[in-house]
Scaffold this active site. Structure first.
Site, PDB file in Angstrom:
ATOM      1  N   ARG A 172      -9.636   6.071  13.117  1.00 17.39           N
ATOM      2  CA  ARG A 172      -9.681   6.613  12.086  1.00 17.39           C
ATOM      3  C   ARG A 172     -11.100   6.361  11.332  1.00 17.39           C
ATOM      4  O   ARG A 172     -11.413   5.607  10.984  1.00 17.39           O
ATOM      5  CB  ARG A 172      -8.588   6.340  10.970  1.00 17.39           C
ATOM      6  CG  ARG A 172      -7.188   6.863  11.512  1.00 17.39           C
ATOM      7  CD  ARG A 172      -6.256   6.635  10.234  1.00 17.39           C
ATOM      8  NE  ARG A 172      -6.188   5.651   9.380  1.00 17.39           N
ATOM      9  CZ  ARG A 172      -5.414   5.404   8.389  1.00 17.39           C
ATOM     10  NH1 ARG A 172      -4.846   6.346   7.918  1.00 17.39           N
ATOM     11  NH2 ARG A 172      -5.330   4.161   7.775  1.00 17.39           N
TER      12      ARG A 172
ATOM     13  N   THR B 151     -13.424   9.465   6.024  1.00 17.83           N
ATOM     14  CA  THR B 151     -12.690  10.759   5.998  1.00 17.83           C
ATOM     15  C   THR B 151     -11.169  10.847   6.356  1.00 17.83           C
ATOM     16  O   THR B 151     -10.405  11.782   6.171  1.00 17.83           O
ATOM     17  CB  THR B 151     -13.390  11.803   6.755  1.00 17.83           C
ATOM     18  OG1 THR B 151     -13.134  11.049   8.347  1.00 17.83           O
ATOM     19  CG2 THR B 151     -14.888  11.835   6.462  1.00 17.83           C
TER      20      THR B 151
ATOM     21  N   ASP C  44      -1.559  -3.117   8.366  1.00 16.89           N
ATOM     22  CA  ASP C  44      -2.482  -2.217   9.724  1.00 16.89           C
ATOM     23  C   ASP C  44      -1.723  -3.193  10.809  1.00 16.89           C
ATOM     24  O   ASP C  44      -1.705  -4.048  11.304  1.00 16.89           O
ATOM     25  CB  ASP C  44      -3.924  -2.732   9.889  1.00 16.89           C
ATOM     26  CG  ASP C  44      -4.609  -2.042  10.768  1.00 16.89           C
ATOM     27  OD1 ASP C  44      -5.513  -1.079  10.243  1.00 16.89           O
ATOM     28  OD2 ASP C  44      -4.104  -2.149  11.992  1.00 16.89           O
TER      29      ASP C  44
ATOM     30  N   ASP D 253      -4.012  -4.570  13.594  1.00 20.82           N
ATOM     31  CA  ASP D 253      -4.485  -5.728  13.231  1.00 20.82           C
ATOM     32  C   ASP D 253      -3.288  -6.900  13.163  1.00 20.82           C
ATOM     33  O   ASP D 253      -3.670  -8.121  13.842  1.00 20.82           O
ATOM     34  CB  ASP D 253      -5.010  -5.763  11.719  1.00 20.82           C
ATOM     35  CG  ASP D 253      -6.265  -5.278  11.843  1.00 20.82           C
ATOM     36  OD1 ASP D 253      -7.152  -5.320  12.946  1.00 20.82           O
ATOM     37  OD2 ASP D 253      -6.764  -4.770  10.709  1.00 20.82           O
TER      38      ASP D 253
HETATM   39  N1  URA Z   1      -2.101   2.627  10.336  1.00 16.74           N
HETATM   40  C1  URA Z   1      -1.471   1.432  10.149  1.00 16.74           C
HETATM   41  O1  URA Z   1      -1.608   0.678  10.960  1.00 16.74           O
HETATM   42  N2  URA Z   1      -0.899   1.272   8.893  1.00 16.74           N
HETATM   43  C2  URA Z   1      -0.642   2.108   8.036  1.00 16.74           C
HETATM   44  O2  URA Z   1      -0.112   1.557   7.062  1.00 16.74           O
HETATM   45  C3  URA Z   1      -1.330   3.248   8.136  1.00 16.74           C
HETATM   46  C4  URA Z   1      -1.686   3.534   9.135  1.00 16.74           C
END
Ligand code: URA
Length: 210
Positions: free
Chosen positions: A105, A109, A201, A204
């Site tokens: 991503r 944007t 995330d 992560d």
């Molecule tokens: N991607 C993720 O890993 N967590 C989110 O909250 C949104 C997108």
């Protein structure tokens, strides 16, 4: 209309709560995602067709159910967090073929940018399960499925762990023909495109990169 299935099995819900906790370690997060993925796979494959073949048990012959051989699958992981679901599902369905779509991503944007794409040659003879733990804005899922449709799989289902209402709406508007499976629908997205309350995330947390 997209069919949205909320997989609210108590075991999945319990494990998902453990995954959400900020204090859950990377090792535990990984194990939980793998376990949930096995359970998601049960639900997503619930309507797969069976045929019967005659076998012999130690005591008697029987006409026993087996998966119809024409039901060939390809699992496609949206990298990188999709790997976590892929690992669990492969344990349950070890002979399926695997594809990968690499998208990141753009942080400004939030638009997905493709950096990798590989699916098996015979994807047009297979049903496809596309996996990504988080359906947030839906931009990545929409782009990945659009790209995957161009390879002509026999069918596509999208499987995630957590979805935001905004992501579901976006996905359903663009791909009304692709059934969507999720274990939870959370409250909303924040201004950075994160799912609230969510679990942070997923990439992560899965790989310990933050
Ligand atoms: N991607 C993720 O890993 N967590 C989110 O909250 C949104 C997108």
């Amino acid at each position: 209309m997209t069919k949205v299935t909320l997989i609210d099995h108590p075991l999945i819900q319990h494990k998902l709560t453990l995954m959400r906790k900020a204090e859950t370690s990377t090792a535990k997060f990984r194990v939980l995602l793998k376990e949930i993925s096995l359970l998601l796979a049960y639900e997503v494959t619930r309507d797969f067709p069976l045929k019967h073949e005659v076998i012999k048990t130690p005591l008697a012959p029987m006409n026993a159910p087996v998966l119809a051989p024409e039901k060939k699958l390809v699992l496609v992981s949206i990298m990188r967090a999709g790997q976590g679901i892929l690992d669990g599902m492969l344990e349950l369905m070890p002979s399926v073929r695997v594809g990968h779509v690499g998208l990141y991503r753009d942080p400004k944007t939030l638009i997905p940018v493709e950096y990798y794409f590989k699916v098996p040659d015979d994807v047009d003879k297979r049903d496809m399960l596309v996996v990504d733990p988080m359906l947030a804005t839906g931009n990545s899922a929409v782009a990945a499925v659009e790209r995957l449709k161009s390879t002509n799989p026999m069918s596509i289902r999208f499987v995630c762990l957590l979805a935001a209402p905004e992501g579901i709406e976006h996905f359903c508007a663009v791909h009304p023909d692709v059934p969507l499976y999720t274990a939870a629908i959370d409250d909303h997205l924040d201004e950075h495109g994160y799912i609230i309350p969510g679990l942070g995330d997923a990439g992560d947390r899965l790989f310990g990169t933050k």
